[in-house]
Enzyme design. Structure first.
Site, PDB file in Angstrom:
ATOM      1  N   HIS A  22       0.740  -1.382   0.020  1.00  0.00           N
ATOM      2  CA  HIS A  22       0.047  -0.138  -0.572  1.00  0.00           C
ATOM      3  C   HIS A  22       0.786   1.379   0.267  1.00  0.00           C
ATOM      4  CE1 HIS A  22       0.848  -0.375   4.368  1.00  0.00           C
ATOM      5  NE2 HIS A  22       1.511   0.705   3.862  1.00  0.00           N
ATOM      6  N   HIS A  28       5.624   5.840  -1.176  1.00  0.00           N
ATOM      7  CA  HIS A  28       6.804   4.630  -1.537  1.00  0.00           C
ATOM      8  C   HIS A  28       5.436   3.662  -1.814  1.00  0.00           C
ATOM      9  CE1 HIS A  28       7.568   5.322   2.839  1.00  0.00           C
ATOM     10  NE2 HIS A  28       7.629   3.940   2.890  1.00  0.00           N
TER      11      HIS A  28
HETATM   12  P1  2AM Z   1       5.855   2.037   5.036  1.00  0.00           P
HETATM   13  O1  2AM Z   1       4.843   2.513   4.590  1.00  0.00           O
HETATM   14  O2  2AM Z   1       7.825   2.423   5.189  1.00  0.00           O
HETATM   15  O3  2AM Z   1       5.467   0.820   4.873  1.00  0.00           O
HETATM   16  C1  2AM Z   1       1.806   1.170   9.308  1.00  0.00           C
HETATM   17  O4  2AM Z   1       3.124   0.450   9.537  1.00  0.00           O
HETATM   18  C2  2AM Z   1       2.295   1.978   8.056  1.00  0.00           C
HETATM   19  O5  2AM Z   1       2.961   2.972   8.370  1.00  0.00           O
HETATM   20  C3  2AM Z   1       3.507   0.941   7.257  1.00  0.00           C
HETATM   21  O6  2AM Z   1       3.416   0.606   6.156  1.00  0.00           O
HETATM   22  C4  2AM Z   1       4.738   1.729   7.416  1.00  0.00           C
HETATM   23  O7  2AM Z   1       5.035   2.349   6.551  1.00  0.00           O
HETATM   24  C5  2AM Z   1       4.385   2.896   7.579  1.00  0.00           C
HETATM   25  N1  2AM Z   1       5.275   4.074   9.176  1.00  0.00           N
HETATM   26  C6  2AM Z   1       4.909   5.254   8.328  1.00  0.00           C
HETATM   27  N2  2AM Z   1       5.842   5.384   9.753  1.00  0.00           N
HETATM   28  C7  2AM Z   1       6.094   4.788  10.946  1.00  0.00           C
HETATM   29  C8  2AM Z   1       6.033   4.514  11.935  1.00  0.00           C
HETATM   30  N3  2AM Z   1       7.097   4.773  12.111  1.00  0.00           N
HETATM   31  N4  2AM Z   1       5.992   3.320  12.672  1.00  0.00           N
HETATM   32  C9  2AM Z   1       5.611   2.393  11.206  1.00  0.00           C
HETATM   33  N5  2AM Z   1       5.111   2.142  11.067  1.00  0.00           N
HETATM   34  C10 2AM Z   1       5.510   3.730   9.694  1.00  0.00           C
END
Ligand code: 2AM
Length: 188
Positions: free
Chosen positions: A37, A120
């Protein structure tokens, strides 16, 4: 407390092309297909009443539909890569929507991270410092030709993220429609 985030889901054919891409990666833990996603706002752990207010704020947003195109690969983490992802072609409507969600979430009482939005789709998580980053860097260079889309974005969602032994499980809590502000003239 509920760990939550807002994201754009990907159409099945886009996910399929990402899964094919994942199969050729040299290392890392691939994100399961159902977790692919585009995160708009990571909300962190929220008490339920705050999440309810965030939901109401998101539901009040009126924003236009737009198209997205995935293009190329990237790494986060510099010399110690921790995340390999698909990048997106620059898109002003996406950035505008993201900024509105972040503001709405903050006004509703959440404290989303202030990190600059870097759109991303995470393909794989890596253990920083483990192994030679060379093959990963070569995979990113080889992936510069990768394109998927354009595909229409007609909604965004609010998701719960539950961390388990086998990674995170994401559940959609709500979906919010985007709109078309264009007049649709009938054809001849
Ligand atoms: P991503 O988009 O880079 O995969 C749920 O955890 C979503 O929130 C994931 O898709 C994750 O990263 C995003 N996300 C962004 N910041 C985060 C953080 N500090 N900790 C965990 N997940 C985070």
């Amino acid at each position: 407390m509920i760990r939550a985030f807002a994201a754009i889901a990907l159409p099945p054919e886009i996910r399929e092309s990402l899964v094919r891409l994942q199969a050729g990666l040299p290392s890392g833990r691939p994100a399961p297909p159902e977790n692919l996603h585009l995160t708009l706002v990571f909300l962190g752990e929220l008490p339920e009443p705050v999440l309810e207010d965030v939901h109401l704020a998101f539901a009040a947003i009126r924003a236009d539909r737009f198209d997205l195109t995935l293009s190329g690969l990237g790494l986060f983490g510099g010399a110690r890569p921790r995340n390999l992802h698909a990048c997106l072609l620059e898109n002003a409507a996406l950035c505008h929507l993201q900024a509105r969600l972040e503001t709405a979430a903050r006004r509703a009482g959440a404290s989303p991270e202030r990190r600059r939005f870097s759109p991303h789709v995470t393909l794989a998580t890596l253990r920083p410092g483990q192994g030679d980053p060379g093959p990963l860097e070569r995979a990113v260079i080889a992936g510069s030709e990768f394109r998927a889309g354009p595909f229409p974005v007609e909604s965004f969602g609010l998701y719960r993220s539950e961390l388990g032994r086998n990674g995170a499980v994401h559940t959609e809590l709500a979906q919010y429609a985007l709109f078309s502000s264009q007049l649709a003239f009938p054809g001849p």
